[in-house]
Design an enzyme around this catalytic site. Structure first.
Site, short mmCIF file in Angstrom:
data_model
loop_
_atom_site.label_atom_id
_atom_site.label_comp_id
_atom_site.label_asym_id
_atom_site.label_seq_id
_atom_site.Cartn_x
_atom_site.Cartn_y
_atom_site.Cartn_z
CB CYS A 291 -0.59 -0.29 0.84
SG CYS A 291 -2.10 -1.55 1.33
CG HIS B 97 -3.23 3.98 2.12
ND1 HIS B 97 -4.16 3.24 0.93
CD2 HIS B 97 -3.19 2.16 2.33
CE1 HIS B 97 -4.07 1.71 0.62
NE2 HIS B 97 -3.37 1.05 2.21
CG ASN C 120 -6.65 -1.38 0.53
OD1 ASN C 120 -5.95 -0.35 0.11
ND2 ASN C 120 -5.97 -1.60 1.78
#
Length: 325
Positions: free
Chosen positions: A115, A252, A282
């Site tokens: 990520c 994020h 996500n």
């Protein structure tokens, strides 16, 4: 004294056509729309077709970023793809994107920091562009996280989706102050002792399989809020700015609770925080450029604004970047 900064001159993103809502997911997974929204803020995610590899998503996002920058594939001299779901073990997805774009012979490679990958990749591009080694770099975050899901594990499979985002990075002359257009400062971190908190239980050198994503959600949440805040402070110090000076915070897009927790810890005004997690879940390394592109397209983030990026992913890796658009 004038200096050369690496500046973001174009942004683009792409989401696969198929949308999977929470309600649709609840038909095959022991979950509910209410349960997912309450714990994550996610309402839907996008899922790539079986014949639509990560490089396809990356290529479309790259085309849109180039168009936004007023550039073509012929101008590109470097491609960096941040991904944890490459088309193949090798060659690099960046090389496949180079071919699909029709870009000339250039530098092309992948970055793997899960990520945090987009922030890491942006720092690498900064090292090339600011030193005169690249004149037109593509930095792409592209993921097909649905390929890694264990669809019997409701604590993880509801959290992730597929997508891609890209930026064009080019040199710009500045005066060496925080008023310059361009990348101003980074803070990158990794703690390999925390690998068991977020990982995939497969790989070519261990199981010979792709594997599934595994996560200790509560522990990741706790580390995320504390670690991200520290990295943000470090990036701001490197940039010569303070958090209150930031116009926009683009985190994020993992979980709305984490986004809010970090914002609260930093004392950021809620209206400065860009959140798109509800619409695409996500998407790992793709989430920051997806959110950035959304906020630029809808007119919130404008040329000259001071923007702060942050991410945390498996490794554990985390990092932050401050730049002026």
């Amino acid at each position: 004294m004038s200096v050369i900064r690496s500046a973001v001159t174009g942004v683009g993103s792409y989401l696969p056509e198929q949308v999977v809502t929470n309600e649709e997911l609840s038909k095959t997974v022991d979950t509910s729309d209410e349960w997912i929204i309450e714990r994550t803020g996610i309402r839907q995610r996008h899922k790539a077709r079986d014949d639509e590899p990560t490089s396809d998503l990356a290529t479309e996002a790259a085309r849109r970023a180039l168009a936004d920058a007023g550039r073509t594939a012929a101008d590109v001299d470097m491609i960096i793809v941040a991904t944890t779901t490459p088309d193949m073990t090798f060659p690099a997805t960046a090389s496949i994107v180079q071919r699909k774009l029709g870009a000339p012979v250039c530098i092309a490679f992948d970055v793997q920091a899960v990520c945090s990958g987009f922030v890491y990749a942006l720092s690498v591009a900064d090292g090339f562009v600011a030193r005169g080694l690249s004149k037109c770099a593509l930095v792409i975050g592209a993921e097909e996280m649905t390929r890694l899901m264990d669809w019997t594990d409701r604590t993880t499979c509801v959290l992730f989706g597929d997508g891609a985002g890209a930026v064009v990075v080019e040199p710009r002359e500045g005066q060496g102050t925080s008023a310059d257009q361009g990348i101003l400062g980074f803070a990158l971190r990794s703690d390999g002792t925390k690998t068991d908190l977020l990982y995939v239980d497969g790989g070519p050198a261990t199981t010979g399989t792709v594997g599934h994503l595994r996560m200790a959600g509560n522990q990741v949440f706790r580390h995320a809020v504390v670690n991200i805040a520290e990295a943000i402070t470090g990036a701001c110090a490197a940039a010569g700015i303070t958090v209150p000076e930031v116009d926009w915070f683009v985190p994020h897009q993992a979980n709305q609770r984490i986004i809010k927790g970090v914002g609260d810890r930093l004392g950021l005004d809620e209206h400065k925080v860009i959140s798109t997690v509800a619409m695409h879940a996500n998407t790992s390394a793709a989430s920051i450029p997806l959110a950035l592109d959304t906020a630029i397209r809808d007119g919130r983030i404008r040329r000259g604004d001071l923007v702060l990026l942050e991410a945390m992913g498996g490794g554990l890796t985390w990092g932050a970047c401050a730049f002026r658009l």
